[in-house]
Design an enzyme around this catalytic site. Structure first.
Site, PDB file in Angstrom:
ATOM      1  N   TRP A  55       0.819  -1.214   0.000  1.00 54.25           N
ATOM      2  CA  TRP A  55       0.000   0.000   0.000  1.00 54.25           C
ATOM      3  C   TRP A  55       0.848   1.258   0.000  1.00 54.25           C
ATOM      4  CZ3 TRP A  55      -4.228  -1.181  -1.984  1.00 54.25           C
ATOM      5  CH2 TRP A  55      -4.866  -2.381  -1.678  1.00 54.25           C
TER       6      TRP A  55
ATOM      7  N   ASP B 196      -1.148   6.663   6.745  1.00 51.34           N
ATOM      8  CA  ASP B 196      -2.284   5.831   6.375  1.00 51.34           C
ATOM      9  C   ASP B 196      -2.514   4.874   7.538  1.00 51.34           C
ATOM     10  OD1 ASP B 196      -4.040   3.916   5.445  1.00 51.34           O
ATOM     11  OD2 ASP B 196      -2.873   3.383   3.666  1.00 51.34           O
TER      12      ASP B 196
ATOM     13  N   LYS C   2     -12.309  -1.495   8.071  1.00 48.07           N
ATOM     14  CA  LYS C   2     -11.542  -2.477   8.818  1.00 48.07           C
ATOM     15  C   LYS C   2     -11.836  -2.392  10.318  1.00 48.07           C
ATOM     16  CE  LYS C   2      -8.020  -2.070   5.245  1.00 48.07           C
ATOM     17  NZ  LYS C   2      -8.276  -3.310   4.503  1.00 48.07           N
TER      18      LYS C   2
END
Length: 368
Positions: free
Chosen positions: A106, A175, A199
């Site tokens: 990511w 992030d 999540k």
């Protein structure tokens, strides 16, 4: 199978708390006796204003967010922020450069996207594999960078920062899509934090952004209006129609977290869950293998192989088939790395993990 027979270890969208789902079910057809669903409610209405303001107030309390930070509820997921961050922040310094700490898929994707808008400095040579976090003493940080970017937890590779990088005053962008509100965090150390909700803090469709006020308003002229933080702040996240239902669910999750004791309580629960699973893997070193260096192991996403460090295809397929029969779902590793992965987000209980551990020990006994 009904819900009581299934234990969901999905990496995202992930398990939601039972209490949240029950409240959402209750409100689905008629929210607060209004005769309409939140999904049918005008985002300009006073009723939705109460929903979004309540969510922000709860979040500010849970994370002790300072007054000089703005909270936004945006769309586009974390991937949208791969573009929004450089488009808003590269102008902070004349050099239009940014440092990226790449520890997994990511952060690598974020760095590649940022290259479209300015100069990206990856602070150390590309890693052969994403199983560790290089020592900060080896990082080549640029003191003139507009910001330093990192992914606090890499869901695919199971690598998590257990510290906040020291950047000597350069704004930090993090992030935190997969570990926000899993432990306390000092918001004042960051220029911006973002997190996809699906999540730990809600359902898919909304992305949380927490941004320091003094960094807003410097967007590049090429920045699309909808990605400009100044526009979104000025319209209270309503520059365009916001994801009303997802924001409502997020507010329910925040209330659930508060009722359980907040981020500090989650930290202890998540420590117990991850330690239980890792200790099981480590106690059977000839059968289960975790590829991640211990100091960088994620509390949220636990990747592992069976039979050998590179995995035995037959054993891993059998494990997944038997796990499915027992009600364990979404244990297959990401397609890019293979193997197995258990995601232990806030809604996953210690009892859930205990049952998985028992199954893993039993599977070892019958297949060693």
């Amino acid at each position: 199978m009904n819900r009581d027979q299934v234990i969901n270890f999905a990496p995202g969208p992930a398990k939601l708390p039972q209490e949240v789902l029950e409240q959402a079910q209750k409100d689905m057809l008629s929210y607060n006796n209004l005769g309409i669903s939140v999904m049918e409610m005008s985002h300009r209405s006073s009723d939705f204003s109460k929903i979004i303001n309540n969510a922000e107030n709860l979040l500010r309390e849970l994370l002790q967010i300072p007054d000089n930070y703005k909270v936004l509820y945006l769309q586009g997921g974390g991937t949208g922020q791969f573009s929004a961050v450089p488009l808003n922040f590269l102008n902070l310094k004349e050099g239009h450069t940014a440092d990226y700490i790449v520890t997994g898929a990511w952060s690598a994707k974020a760095a590649k996207e940022a290259e479209k808008y300015g100069k990206v400095n990856v602070v150390y040579p590309k890693l052969d594999k994403y199983t560790t976090i290089p020592d900060p003493s080896t990082w080549n940080l640029n003191p003139e960078a507009s910001y330093v970017y990192y992914c606090a937890n890499e869901t695919i590779h199971g690598v998590e920062f257990q510290f906040v990088p020291e950047t000597n005053g350069v704004p930090i962008v993090a992030d935190m899509s997969s570990n926000i509100l899993t432990r306390p965090v000092d918001i004042s150390k960051f220029g911006l934090i973002y997190a996809g909700a699906q999540k730990n803090i809600g359902c898919a469709g909304v992305t949380l952004v927490i941004v320091r006020e003094d960094l807003i308003g410097r967007a590049m002229k090429e920045c699309p209006s909808v990605l400009d933080y100044k526009n979104q702040v000025g319209m209270n996240s309503m520059f365009n129609t916001p994801p009303t239902w997802s924001i409502y669910i997020m507010g329910l999750v925040f209330q659930w977290l508060k009722n359980l004791g907040g981020a500090a309580a989650m930290e202890e629960l998540n420590r117990k869950k991850s330690e239980s699973l890792y200790s099981t893997i480590d106690s059977l070193p000839e059968f289960y293998f975790c590829p991640v260096d211990k100091p960088a192991r994620s509390r949220m996403n636990v990747p592992f192989r069976i039979g050998s460090p590179s995995g035995d295809e037959t054993l891993e397929k059998r494990f997944l088939e038997e796990a499915q029969k027992r009600g364990f779902v979404s244990l297959k590793g990401h397609r890019s790395v293979g193997g197995l992965r258990a995601s232990l987000y806030n809604a996953v209980t210690t009892q859930d993990v205990d049952k998985l551990v028992s199954f893993m020990k039993e599977f070892h006994q019958t297949n060693q």
